[in-house]
Scaffold this motif. Structure first.
Motif, PDB file in Angstrom:
ATOM      1  N   TYR A 104       0.830  -1.214   0.000  1.00  0.00           N
ATOM      2  CA  TYR A 104       0.000   0.000   0.000  1.00  0.00           C
ATOM      3  C   TYR A 104       0.861   1.259   0.000  1.00  0.00           C
ATOM      4  CZ  TYR A 104      -3.892   3.051   1.217  1.00  0.00           C
ATOM      5  OH  TYR A 104      -4.834   4.039   1.198  1.00  0.00           O
ATOM      6  N   HIS A 105       1.890   1.305   0.829  1.00  0.00           N
ATOM      7  CA  HIS A 105       2.836   2.422   0.883  1.00  0.00           C
ATOM      8  C   HIS A 105       4.245   1.895   0.713  1.00  0.00           C
ATOM      9  CE1 HIS A 105      -0.193   4.915   3.346  1.00  0.00           C
ATOM     10  NE2 HIS A 105      -0.136   5.392   2.124  1.00  0.00           N
ATOM     11  N   LEU A 106       5.081   2.649   0.006  1.00  0.00           N
ATOM     12  CA  LEU A 106       6.473   2.265  -0.187  1.00  0.00           C
ATOM     13  C   LEU A 106       7.373   3.472   0.005  1.00  0.00           C
ATOM     14  CD1 LEU A 106       4.978   0.607  -2.932  1.00  0.00           C
ATOM     15  CD2 LEU A 106       7.150  -0.459  -2.544  1.00  0.00           C
ATOM     16  N   VAL A 107       8.557   3.214   0.529  1.00  0.00           N
ATOM     17  CA  VAL A 107       9.618   4.215   0.596  1.00  0.00           C
ATOM     18  C   VAL A 107      10.776   3.641  -0.193  1.00  0.00           C
ATOM     19  CG1 VAL A 107      11.206   5.490   2.073  1.00  0.00           C
ATOM     20  CG2 VAL A 107       8.861   5.072   2.842  1.00  0.00           C
TER      21      VAL A 107
ATOM     22  N   VAL B 213       7.595   3.854 -10.255  1.00  0.00           N
ATOM     23  CA  VAL B 213       6.396   4.406  -9.627  1.00  0.00           C
ATOM     24  C   VAL B 213       5.172   4.219 -10.516  1.00  0.00           C
ATOM     25  CG1 VAL B 213       5.304   6.533  -8.807  1.00  0.00           C
ATOM     26  CG2 VAL B 213       7.677   6.043  -8.209  1.00  0.00           C
ATOM     27  N   SER B 214       5.311   4.535 -11.797  1.00  0.00           N
ATOM     28  CA  SER B 214       4.159   4.399 -12.704  1.00  0.00           C
ATOM     29  C   SER B 214       3.763   2.940 -12.901  1.00  0.00           C
ATOM     30  CB  SER B 214       4.454   5.063 -14.053  1.00  0.00           C
ATOM     31  OG  SER B 214       5.541   4.447 -14.696  1.00  0.00           O
ATOM     32  N   SER B 215       4.656   2.017 -12.611  1.00  0.00           N
ATOM     33  CA  SER B 215       4.320   0.596 -12.690  1.00  0.00           C
ATOM     34  C   SER B 215       3.685   0.079 -11.403  1.00  0.00           C
ATOM     35  CB  SER B 215       5.579  -0.225 -12.982  1.00  0.00           C
ATOM     36  OG  SER B 215       6.112   0.135 -14.226  1.00  0.00           O
ATOM     37  N   LEU B 216       4.059   0.664 -10.262  1.00  0.00           N
ATOM     38  CA  LEU B 216       3.529   0.196  -8.976  1.00  0.00           C
ATOM     39  C   LEU B 216       2.123   0.715  -8.681  1.00  0.00           C
ATOM     40  CD1 LEU B 216       6.753   0.493  -6.820  1.00  0.00           C
ATOM     41  CD2 LEU B 216       5.538  -1.605  -7.388  1.00  0.00           C
ATOM     42  N   MET B 217       1.826   1.915  -9.107  1.00  0.00           N
ATOM     43  CA  MET B 217       0.511   2.493  -8.808  1.00  0.00           C
ATOM     44  C   MET B 217      -0.645   1.638  -9.343  1.00  0.00           C
ATOM     45  SD  MET B 217       0.822   5.053  -6.855  1.00  0.00           S
ATOM     46  CE  MET B 217       1.343   6.696  -6.509  1.00  0.00           C
ATOM     47  N   PRO B 218      -0.604   1.163 -10.592  1.00  0.00           N
ATOM     48  CA  PRO B 218      -1.704   0.321 -11.071  1.00  0.00           C
ATOM     49  C   PRO B 218      -1.816  -1.015 -10.347  1.00  0.00           C
ATOM     50  CG  PRO B 218      -0.423   1.154 -12.917  1.00  0.00           C
ATOM     51  CD  PRO B 218       0.330   1.492 -11.669  1.00  0.00           C
TER      52      PRO B 218
ATOM     53  N   ALA C 181      -0.376   0.250  -5.224  1.00  0.00           N
ATOM     54  CA  ALA C 181       0.352   1.132  -4.313  1.00  0.00           C
ATOM     55  C   ALA C 181      -0.366   2.475  -4.255  1.00  0.00           C
ATOM     56  CB  ALA C 181       1.791   1.322  -4.783  1.00  0.00           C
ATOM     57  N   ALA C 182      -0.705   2.913  -3.065  1.00  0.00           N
ATOM     58  CA  ALA C 182      -1.426   4.177  -2.920  1.00  0.00           C
ATOM     59  C   ALA C 182      -0.478   5.353  -2.744  1.00  0.00           C
ATOM     60  CB  ALA C 182      -2.369   4.105  -1.726  1.00  0.00           C
ATOM     61  N   GLY C 183       0.675   5.123  -2.143  1.00  0.00           N
ATOM     62  CA  GLY C 183       1.613   6.207  -1.903  1.00  0.00           C
ATOM     63  C   GLY C 183       3.043   5.717  -1.932  1.00  0.00           C
TER      64      GLY C 183
ATOM     65  N   PHE D  78      13.609  13.985  -2.757  1.00  0.00           N
ATOM     66  CA  PHE D  78      12.521  13.003  -2.671  1.00  0.00           C
ATOM     67  C   PHE D  78      11.177  13.690  -2.811  1.00  0.00           C
ATOM     68  CE2 PHE D  78      16.034  10.827  -0.786  1.00  0.00           C
ATOM     69  CZ  PHE D  78      15.847   9.494  -1.140  1.00  0.00           C
ATOM     70  N   LEU D  79      10.237  12.968  -3.407  1.00  0.00           N
ATOM     71  CA  LEU D  79       8.852  13.414  -3.541  1.00  0.00           C
ATOM     72  C   LEU D  79       7.935  12.361  -2.934  1.00  0.00           C
ATOM     73  CD1 LEU D  79       8.757  14.539  -7.284  1.00  0.00           C
ATOM     74  CD2 LEU D  79       9.037  15.993  -5.282  1.00  0.00           C
ATOM     75  N   ALA D  80       6.820  12.824  -2.393  1.00  0.00           N
ATOM     76  CA  ALA D  80       5.759  11.926  -1.958  1.00  0.00           C
ATOM     77  C   ALA D  80       4.731  11.889  -3.088  1.00  0.00           C
ATOM     78  CB  ALA D  80       5.137  12.415  -0.654  1.00  0.00           C
ATOM     79  N   LEU D  81       4.516  10.722  -3.630  1.00  0.00           N
ATOM     80  CA  LEU D  81       3.629  10.551  -4.781  1.00  0.00           C
ATOM     81  C   LEU D  81       2.421   9.718  -4.378  1.00  0.00           C
ATOM     82  CD1 LEU D  81       6.628   9.622  -7.018  1.00  0.00           C
ATOM     83  CD2 LEU D  81       5.384  11.769  -7.168  1.00  0.00           C
ATOM     84  N   GLY D  82       1.255  10.132  -4.782  1.00  0.00           N
ATOM     85  CA  GLY D  82       0.040   9.408  -4.426  1.00  0.00           C
ATOM     86  C   GLY D  82      -0.489   9.841  -3.074  1.00  0.00           C
ATOM     87  N   ALA D  83      -1.238   8.950  -2.423  1.00  0.00           N
ATOM     88  CA  ALA D  83      -1.886   9.279  -1.152  1.00  0.00           C
ATOM     89  C   ALA D  83      -0.974   9.017   0.022  1.00  0.00           C
ATOM     90  CB  ALA D  83      -3.154   8.456  -1.002  1.00  0.00           C
TER      91      ALA D  83
END
Length: 105
Positions: free
Chosen positions: A12-15, A36-41, A44-46, A100-105
């Motif tokens: 659900y969340h990854l660092v 990141v674009s592969s994990l979201m679908p 992964a929410a964030g 670093f950026l926080a992407l998603g929720a």
């Protein structure tokens, strides 16, 4: 990515503390390809990921501060902000934290 696909659903969340783990490369006319674009679908929410190369030693205190904030119940963006604030005063630590950026929720 192969290991995540075998799970059927990403965490659900990854660092992602490694270098440029948040960078996407254009593929074709309308698509970006990256971790990141592969994990979201996959669910992964964030994700917290770097968008530029980071110094391996300098990233350690940033990740410690980020994980300490997560343990206190912070969201991913709040934890990243706390890590950035903890880096105050040291130019290398500040540059690393802002890589670093926080992407998603």
């Amino acid at each position: 990515m192969h290991d995540f696909e075998r799970l059927g659903r990403a965490p659900y969340h990854l660092v992602l503390a490694g270098c440029v783990s948040g960078v996407a490369a254009p593929v074709g006319a309308d698509e970006l390809l990256g971790l990141v674009s592969s994990l979201m679908p996959l669910g992964a929410a964030g994700i917290v990921a770097s968008v530029v190369p980071v110094n391996d030693i300098a990233v350690v205190p940033v990740m410690v501060a980020l994980h300490e904030a997560l343990q206190r119940g912070a969201t991913l963006p709040e934890a990243l902000l706390a890590a950035r604030r903890a880096a105050g005063g040291d130019p290398l630590a500040e540059a690393t934290a802002h890589s670093f950026l926080a992407l998603g929720a």
